[in-house]
Design a protein around this motif. Structure first.
Motif, PDB file in Angstrom:
ATOM      1  N   HIS A 164       2.786  13.001  -9.068  1.00 21.42           N
ATOM      2  CA  HIS A 164       3.849  13.981  -9.216  1.00 21.42           C
ATOM      3  C   HIS A 164       4.326  14.040 -10.668  1.00 21.42           C
ATOM      4  O   HIS A 164       4.513  15.134 -11.230  1.00 21.42           O
ATOM      5  N   LEU A 165       4.480  12.822 -11.209  1.00 22.57           N
ATOM      6  CA  LEU A 165       4.879  12.770 -12.616  1.00 22.57           C
ATOM      7  C   LEU A 165       3.801  13.371 -13.509  1.00 22.57           C
ATOM      8  O   LEU A 165       4.109  14.081 -14.475  1.00 22.57           O
ATOM      9  N   GLU A 166       2.528  13.031 -13.159  1.00 22.35           N
ATOM     10  CA  GLU A 166       1.430  13.606 -13.962  1.00 22.35           C
ATOM     11  C   GLU A 166       1.430  15.116 -13.852  1.00 22.35           C
ATOM     12  O   GLU A 166       1.216  15.817 -14.838  1.00 22.35           O
ATOM     13  N   ASP A 167       1.629  15.596 -12.593  1.00 22.07           N
ATOM     14  CA  ASP A 167       1.699  17.054 -12.427  1.00 22.07           C
ATOM     15  C   ASP A 167       2.855  17.640 -13.219  1.00 22.07           C
ATOM     16  O   ASP A 167       2.721  18.683 -13.860  1.00 22.07           O
ATOM     17  N   GLN A 168       4.010  16.924 -13.105  1.00 22.00           N
ATOM     18  CA  GLN A 168       5.157  17.397 -13.873  1.00 22.00           C
ATOM     19  C   GLN A 168       4.880  17.351 -15.366  1.00 22.00           C
ATOM     20  O   GLN A 168       5.210  18.288 -16.113  1.00 22.00           O
ATOM     21  N   ILE A 169       4.240  16.210 -15.762  1.00 18.80           N
ATOM     22  CA  ILE A 169       3.909  16.075 -17.189  1.00 18.80           C
ATOM     23  C   ILE A 169       2.915  17.159 -17.606  1.00 18.80           C
ATOM     24  O   ILE A 169       3.052  17.782 -18.659  1.00 18.80           O
ATOM     25  N   ALA A 170       1.874  17.341 -16.712  1.00 17.47           N
ATOM     26  CA  ALA A 170       0.872  18.370 -17.020  1.00 17.47           C
ATOM     27  C   ALA A 170       1.526  19.746 -17.069  1.00 17.47           C
ATOM     28  O   ALA A 170       1.239  20.556 -17.967  1.00 17.47           O
ATOM     29  N   LYS A 207       0.831  -1.204   0.000  1.00 16.76           N
ATOM     30  CA  LYS A 207       0.000   0.000   0.000  1.00 16.76           C
ATOM     31  C   LYS A 207       0.862   1.249   0.000  1.00 16.76           C
ATOM     32  O   LYS A 207       0.614   2.208  -0.743  1.00 16.76           O
ATOM     33  N   VAL A 208       1.906   1.165   0.893  1.00 18.21           N
ATOM     34  CA  VAL A 208       2.831   2.306   0.912  1.00 18.21           C
ATOM     35  C   VAL A 208       3.510   2.461  -0.450  1.00 18.21           C
ATOM     36  O   VAL A 208       3.662   3.564  -0.980  1.00 18.21           O
ATOM     37  N   GLY A 209       3.903   1.285  -1.001  1.00 14.07           N
ATOM     38  CA  GLY A 209       4.515   1.342  -2.334  1.00 14.07           C
ATOM     39  C   GLY A 209       3.562   1.899  -3.374  1.00 14.07           C
ATOM     40  O   GLY A 209       3.933   2.721  -4.205  1.00 14.07           O
ATOM     41  N   VAL A 210       2.303   1.364  -3.253  1.00 11.59           N
ATOM     42  CA  VAL A 210       1.301   1.871  -4.197  1.00 11.59           C
ATOM     43  C   VAL A 210       1.094   3.368  -4.008  1.00 11.59           C
ATOM     44  O   VAL A 210       0.975   4.142  -4.961  1.00 11.59           O
ATOM     45  N   TRP A 211       1.052   3.762  -2.697  1.00 10.53           N
ATOM     46  CA  TRP A 211       0.858   5.191  -2.414  1.00 10.53           C
ATOM     47  C   TRP A 211       2.007   6.006  -2.966  1.00 10.53           C
ATOM     48  O   TRP A 211       1.821   7.062  -3.561  1.00 10.53           O
ATOM     49  N   ARG A 212       3.221   5.440  -2.723  1.00  8.59           N
ATOM     50  CA  ARG A 212       4.386   6.135  -3.246  1.00  8.59           C
ATOM     51  C   ARG A 212       4.362   6.188  -4.773  1.00  8.59           C
ATOM     52  O   ARG A 212       4.665   7.218  -5.380  1.00  8.59           O
ATOM     53  N   VAL A 213       4.006   4.991  -5.319  1.00  4.25           N
ATOM     54  CA  VAL A 213       3.905   4.959  -6.790  1.00  4.25           C
ATOM     55  C   VAL A 213       2.850   5.947  -7.278  1.00  4.25           C
ATOM     56  O   VAL A 213       3.028   6.681  -8.260  1.00  4.25           O
ATOM     57  N   GLU A 214       1.691   5.955  -6.569  1.00  2.86           N
ATOM     58  CA  GLU A 214       0.607   6.867  -6.954  1.00  2.86           C
ATOM     59  C   GLU A 214       1.048   8.311  -6.796  1.00  2.86           C
ATOM     60  O   GLU A 214       0.750   9.167  -7.638  1.00  2.86           O
ATOM     61  N   LYS A 215       1.793   8.503  -5.638  1.00  2.00           N
ATOM     62  CA  LYS A 215       2.285   9.853  -5.407  1.00  2.00           C
ATOM     63  C   LYS A 215       3.254  10.249  -6.501  1.00  2.00           C
ATOM     64  O   LYS A 215       3.197  11.363  -7.046  1.00  2.00           O
ATOM     65  N   GLN A 216       4.153   9.304  -6.793  1.00  2.00           N
ATOM     66  CA  GLN A 216       5.095   9.579  -7.875  1.00  2.00           C
ATOM     67  C   GLN A 216       4.364   9.766  -9.213  1.00  2.00           C
ATOM     68  O   GLN A 216       4.740  10.600 -10.023  1.00  2.00           O
ATOM     69  N   ARG A 217       3.304   8.904  -9.389  1.00  2.17           N
ATOM     70  CA  ARG A 217       2.539   9.019 -10.625  1.00  2.17           C
ATOM     71  C   ARG A 217       1.880  10.388 -10.726  1.00  2.17           C
ATOM     72  O   ARG A 217       1.937  11.045 -11.768  1.00  2.17           O
TER      73      ARG A 217
END
Length: 521
Positions: free
Chosen positions: A90-96, A78-88
């Motif tokens: 973050h990446l989406e925000d960065q991408i956006a 879950k933490v990994g998923v959260w981190r992945v989601e957070k990174q995702r």
């Protein structure tokens, strides 16, 4: 020990047994005793015991550990998923953000590109316009150069034509004067009447043809009179087409309005149109000439004001005008004929424009050409200033003293002969100074002059304009008629502004007598 030992142990004096590293489980310990004689007890003694495993090997511990592990794994997942989601995210925000930045940059680039394209387009358009303007300027410069060359040619031609016309008209005056006088003396029944009439008409036509080049080259103003075309059209058409294989078909409306026009110049227009029509039919044919009245309404004909017009139509069925040449047919020196000078239609156009008229041209290369000439009409004779061109001789007698000033002796003799036959007393002068001296002398006596005829141009001497101004100083009410072979001179068109009461264009004939009667009446 059951479950551990596979067989009975050897007898041992030891009273205890030691087992090590027994795995967890239930064990049964059985002991048999002997009596020393080798006899064993029949029933072994049993002792059961259970060895418990370490707590970490217990089921609950395993279950708890497994559950904890699962929970931990799930938590880690879950933490990994959260981190992945957070990174995702973050990446989406960065991408956006990057996408927005790229979109902004793209828009900037597109805007800059559009601006560049617009600037390039505008600059290209400016260059195209500049190029077109340069071409137009070059074309205009070439055209102006051609026009300047043509103007110089016309100026030279005008000077030459003016001198020729003046001298030629003086010669024609002597011829016309004597011919018309001979006709009057001989009478209408004389055998020579037809010949003299033909010669007189030829002289008049020669004078009109001389004026044609003079009018176009020098742009002279027309000497207008109350003119009827009913007689002018048949006479001109007969002369223009004489000797050709083309026949003229006339249709002149009854009650045709008169026009305020120069008869010689309008005759030139008709003559030129008929010659052009005849040349368009080298194999012969019929030229149809129609003259009618027309009320031109607003927007019907852009070149003229609304009002009454006499419309002269000349139609041939020969070789028509190509569409690309229609706009050029009135240009000076433009011709599609190898032997043409390109002055006929240009001269006609110049004359009609000076009369306030217009042209309409319809042409089909295979069906022929129809040209309409619109001339402002006089629906009331009160609108016209009566200045007849060479009025016909009539049987009348006059009385009075006439002073004639002309530098040509042949003109003096012709005028003297005509006026004397009509009963006038004639005095002759060769220039303005002599005329002024004779007029002053006569005014001082009781025998003054009733009328003065002044030649407008006198080479190396005082002409009629200056001399008339002197005569008016002597006698303000003096009647002076201006005469000239330069029919294009502005004084001839606006003679009243210069103190003259009438005009006598050269060449003149016995109609001079009728002019005298009208002026002296």
């Amino acid at each position: 020990m059951e479950g551990w030992d596979t067989e009975w142990s050897l007898p041992s004096p030891e009273r205890q047994a030691t087992y090590q590293r027994l795995p967890p489980g239930r064990y049964d310990f059985r002991v048999k005793a002997d009596n020393g004689d080798g006899l064993w007890s029949s029933a072994p003694a049993n002792y059961s015991f259970t060895i418990l495993p370490p707590f970490w090997r217990t089921g609950w511990f395993v279950s708890v550990s497994l559950a904890s592990t699962i929970v931990l794994v799930l938590g880690l997942v879950k933490v990994g998923v959260w981190r992945v989601e957070k990174q995702r995210r973050h990446l989406e925000d960065q991408i956006a953000h990057s996408t927005a930045a790229l979109r902004i940059e793209k828009e900037k680039v597109e805007r800059v590109n559009d601006e560049l394209e617009q600037r390039v387009s505008e600059r290209t358009g400016e260059l195209v316009q500049t190029n077109a303007s340069l071409r137009d300027q070059i074309a205009r410069a070439a055209k102006l150069e051609d026009e300047l060359l043509n103007a110089r040619k016309l100026e030279s031609l005008g000077v030459l034509a003016g001198g020729i016309a003046h001298d030629f008209n003086n010669l024609l005056t002597a011829m016309l004067g004597n011919i018309s006088l001979a006709r009057r003396i001989n009478g209408d029944e004389a055998p020579t009447e037809a010949l003299l009439s033909e010669a007189q008409n030829a002289c008049r036509r020669a004078a009109e043809l001389t004026d044609q080049l003079l009018t176009f080259s020098k742009g002279g103003l027309p000497i207008k009179s109350n003119l009827g075309l009913t007689e002018l059209i048949p006479e001109t058409s007969d002369f223009a087409l004489r000797g050709s294989n083309v026949r003229c078909e006339l249709e002149i409306a009854s009650g045709l309005w008169r026009v305020h026009a120069d008869s010689g110049q309008i005759g030139q227009v008709i003559h030129n149109l008929l010659l052009n029509a005849a040349q368009a039919m080298p194999g012969g044919g019929v030229v149809r000439v129609v003259c009618s009245n027309s009320e031109v309404t607003a927007n019907e004909l852009a070149q003229v004001e609304p009002g009454p017009y006499v419309v002269l139509s000349v139609e041939d069925h020969g070789v028509g005008i190509q569409k690309e040449n229609l706009q050029r047919i009135f240009d000076p020196y433009f011709t599609t004929k190898g032997d043409g000078a390109g002055l006929r239609l240009a001269s006609a156009y110049s004359i009609v424009k000076k009369h306030g008229g217009a042209f309409q041209v319809e042409s089909d290369p295979e069906r022929g050409t129809k040209i309409r000439v619109y001339l402002p009409a006089l629906t009331s004779t009160a609108d016209a200033e009566e200045v007849p061109d060479a009025p016909p001789a009539r049987s009348f007698s006059g009385a009075g003293r006439i002073l004639v000033m002309d530098d040509e002796e042949s003109i003096q003799r012709a005028a003297n002969n005509i006026l004397t036959v009509f009963g006038y007393e004639v005095t002759l002068a060769a220039d303005g100074e002599a005329a002024i001296a004779l007029f002053r002398r006569a005014a001082a006596s009781s025998a003054g002059f009733d009328l003065v005829i002044m030649d407008l141009t006198v080479p190396a001497g005082m002409g009629g304009k200056e001399a008339t101004a002197k005569l008016i100083e002597i006698e303000p009410d003096v009647k002076v008629v201006v005469s000239s072979g330069y029919s294009s001179d502005p004084v001839m068109a606006s003679y009243r502004e210069h103190g003259f009461c009438d005009v006598l264009p050269k060449p003149f004939d016995a109609g001079l007598g009728a002019l005298m009667e009208r002026v002296l009446k």
